[in-house]
Design a protein around this motif. Sequence first.
Motif, PDB file in Angstrom:
ATOM      1  N   UNK A 168      55.661  15.748  -5.600  1.00 14.31           N
ATOM      2  CA  UNK A 168      56.800  16.260  -4.832  1.00 14.31           C
ATOM      3  C   UNK A 168      56.330  16.868  -3.510  1.00 14.31           C
ATOM      4  N   UNK A 169      55.206  17.565  -3.552  1.00 13.46           N
ATOM      5  CA  UNK A 169      54.664  18.162  -2.332  1.00 13.46           C
ATOM      6  C   UNK A 169      54.285  17.095  -1.308  1.00 13.46           C
ATOM      7  N   UNK A 170      53.624  16.032  -1.768  1.00 13.31           N
ATOM      8  CA  UNK A 170      53.199  14.965  -0.860  1.00 13.31           C
ATOM      9  C   UNK A 170      54.400  14.200  -0.324  1.00 13.31           C
ATOM     10  N   UNK A 171      55.419  14.024  -1.164  1.00 16.18           N
ATOM     11  CA  UNK A 171      56.626  13.324  -0.717  1.00 16.18           C
ATOM     12  C   UNK A 171      57.305  14.077   0.421  1.00 16.18           C
ATOM     13  N   UNK A 172      57.231  15.397   0.377  1.00 18.18           N
ATOM     14  CA  UNK A 172      57.845  16.223   1.417  1.00 18.18           C
ATOM     15  C   UNK A 172      56.940  16.399   2.624  1.00 18.18           C
ATOM     16  N   UNK A 173      55.625  16.334   2.414  1.00 17.48           N
ATOM     17  CA  UNK A 173      54.674  16.555   3.508  1.00 17.48           C
ATOM     18  C   UNK A 173      53.455  15.668   3.277  1.00 17.48           C
ATOM     19  N   UNK A 174      53.426  14.520   3.941  1.00 23.69           N
ATOM     20  CA  UNK A 174      52.350  13.548   3.742  1.00 23.69           C
ATOM     21  C   UNK A 174      50.986  14.110   4.122  1.00 23.69           C
ATOM     22  N   UNK A 175      50.945  15.140   4.976  1.00 24.56           N
ATOM     23  CA  UNK A 175      49.669  15.723   5.400  1.00 24.56           C
ATOM     24  C   UNK A 175      48.953  16.438   4.253  1.00 24.56           C
ATOM     25  N   UNK A 176      49.666  16.678   3.156  1.00 23.10           N
ATOM     26  CA  UNK A 176      49.044  17.329   2.006  1.00 23.10           C
ATOM     27  C   UNK A 176      48.263  16.349   1.122  1.00 23.10           C
ATOM     28  N   UNK A 177      48.378  15.046   1.387  1.00 26.48           N
ATOM     29  CA  UNK A 177      47.730  14.057   0.520  1.00 26.48           C
ATOM     30  C   UNK A 177      46.225  14.269   0.384  1.00 26.48           C
ATOM     31  N   UNK A 178      45.460  14.442   1.497  1.00 20.84           N
ATOM     32  CA  UNK A 178      44.014  14.663   1.323  1.00 20.84           C
ATOM     33  C   UNK A 178      43.697  15.941   0.562  1.00 20.84           C
ATOM     34  N   UNK A 179      44.588  16.937   0.669  1.00 19.23           N
ATOM     35  CA  UNK A 179      44.350  18.186  -0.065  1.00 19.23           C
ATOM     36  C   UNK A 179      44.587  17.986  -1.555  1.00 19.23           C
ATOM     37  N   UNK A 180      45.593  17.195  -1.898  1.00 21.21           N
ATOM     38  CA  UNK A 180      45.828  16.890  -3.311  1.00 21.21           C
ATOM     39  C   UNK A 180      44.640  16.128  -3.877  1.00 21.21           C
ATOM     40  N   UNK A 181      44.103  15.177  -3.099  1.00 22.10           N
ATOM     41  CA  UNK A 181      42.931  14.428  -3.544  1.00 22.10           C
ATOM     42  C   UNK A 181      41.738  15.365  -3.747  1.00 22.10           C
ATOM     43  N   UNK A 182      41.572  16.317  -2.815  1.00 24.12           N
ATOM     44  CA  UNK A 182      40.462  17.261  -2.930  1.00 24.12           C
ATOM     45  C   UNK A 182      40.613  18.153  -4.158  1.00 24.12           C
ATOM     46  N   UNK A 183      41.834  18.598  -4.419  1.00 24.98           N
ATOM     47  CA  UNK A 183      42.085  19.452  -5.580  1.00 24.98           C
ATOM     48  C   UNK A 183      41.867  18.686  -6.884  1.00 24.98           C
ATOM     49  N   UNK A 184      42.219  17.413  -6.897  1.00 26.01           N
ATOM     50  CA  UNK A 184      42.015  16.615  -8.110  1.00 26.01           C
ATOM     51  C   UNK A 184      40.529  16.437  -8.421  1.00 26.01           C
TER      52      UNK A 184
END
Length: 413
Positions: free
Chosen positions: A350-366
Motif C-alpha cells: 500500500x505504501x509503494x502504491x501511494x509513493x513509488x519512491x518508497x520501493x527501494x526502501x521496501x527492498x532494503x527493509x526486506x
Amino acid sequence: MNRLTRRRLTAATLTVVALATGTTACSSGGSSSAKGSDSGTYTIWDPYPQFAKDSAWAKLLDDCGTKAGVKIKRTAFDTSDLTNKVLLAAQQDNSPDVLIVDNPVVSTLAESGILTTTEDNKLDTSKVDPNLLAAGQSGGKTYGTPIGANTLALYYNKKVLASAGVDVASIKDWTSLTAALEKVKKAGKKGITFSAIGTEEGSFQFLPWFWGAGAKLTRLDSAEGVSALSLWTDWLKKDYAPNSVINNTQTTSWQEFAGGDYAFAENGTWQLANAEKAGFDYGVLPIPASGGGNAAAPTGGEFVTVPVQGDTGRYATTRKLVTCLTSTENLHATDTTLSYVAPTAEVQDKQVAENAELKPWVEAVKAAKGRTSDDLGTKYPKISEQMWKAVQSALSGAKSPKDALTSAQSAVK
C-alpha cells in the motif's frame, strides 16, 4: 502468564543505554507514574517526544483506548531516558501496560524478565516479515511486534553521476560501486560520505558492508569482516570518501551530501524529507553486497511490547490496545508519520502504491537484519563497541583493518 517471574536486573541490562541517542524527554497525557488508582486507565510509554498530545499519534493512542473501553495515560521520553525509566519501573513492579521501545533494547529487557512473550500475551505476529520480527526474539521466544522499520540505503545525486558518465543501473556490487567512485573523482566531484563515528551510529553504518561481505558478528576478525573494513579504508586512501567520516554523525554526513558535490551518501529513510529539500534530483538504491545483490542493513524502529504485570487481569485489555496500534489500517498511518516502512507485506504494498519512491526502501527493509538477531541479545552492545573502535582505528591509520578487527575480537572474548 502468572507464572512469569522477573529476574534481577544485571549490569548487562544497563549496557543497553549505550545503544540509544535522543533529545529532551517530554510527557503528554499525565505523569510518568506507570499506573493510576483507576483500573480503567492504561499506561503507554513511547520514545516519540516530538509528538504532542494533539498529534495524530497521540490521538491514535486515545482512539485505541476508547475502542478497548479504557482511558490512556501516555508518557513520551527520549530513547535513552525511556530505557532508564523502564529499568527502574521494573524494579518497583510499576511497569507500563504497553511499552514501545527501540528494537535493540527488546532482547535485553526480555532476558531480564521484564517483558512477556507473544505466546503468553497471545499477540498475533503471523503477518510480520520474519527478518523484522527477529529483532525482538531471544532464546527462541518473541517479545512484542514491530510498529515499523527503517534502515540504510545509498542516496545518489543524479546530476553528479551523469556528469561522471556513471549509469546507476551498473552498480550491482562493490567492484562496480568503487569503479563509479573512481569516475566521479576523475570528473572533479566527490565520491561517497557516511558516518564512521565512534558510537553506535558508526557500527550501524558499517554493518551493511560487514554483513554484505558475509561476515558474522560472532567473529569480527573473519576474512569477510576484514574485507569490509578494507573497502572503507581504501576509499579514504583514494579520496573516494572524506576523512571527515571518522567524526561524522548521520546528520553531518547528510549535510555533506546535501551540499550537492557528493555522488553518494549512506543514510536512512528519516532523511527523505530533507532529500526533497536538497534542491537536486536524487535517487535511492539498496546497499550492494560484495558479490552482488542487496546487503543486509540493520533495522531501526521500535517494537510494541507488553511488560510483566503483577495484576495479570490487565493483559486482556492490553492485548486489545496493541492489536489496535498494529492493525493494518493504523500501521499505514503511523508508519507514514514516522517515515517508516511497514513491517507487513500488505501495508508495504500500500505504501509503494501511494509513493513509488518508497520501493527501494521496501527492498532494503526486506533484506534488513536486526542487530540483536542470531540470539546475540545482551552480547550485542559489547560487540558493537569493539566494532566501532576497530573502524576508527583502521580509518585513522592507527592499525591495519586486520589488526584492528583482531584486537576487537580479542576484546569481545
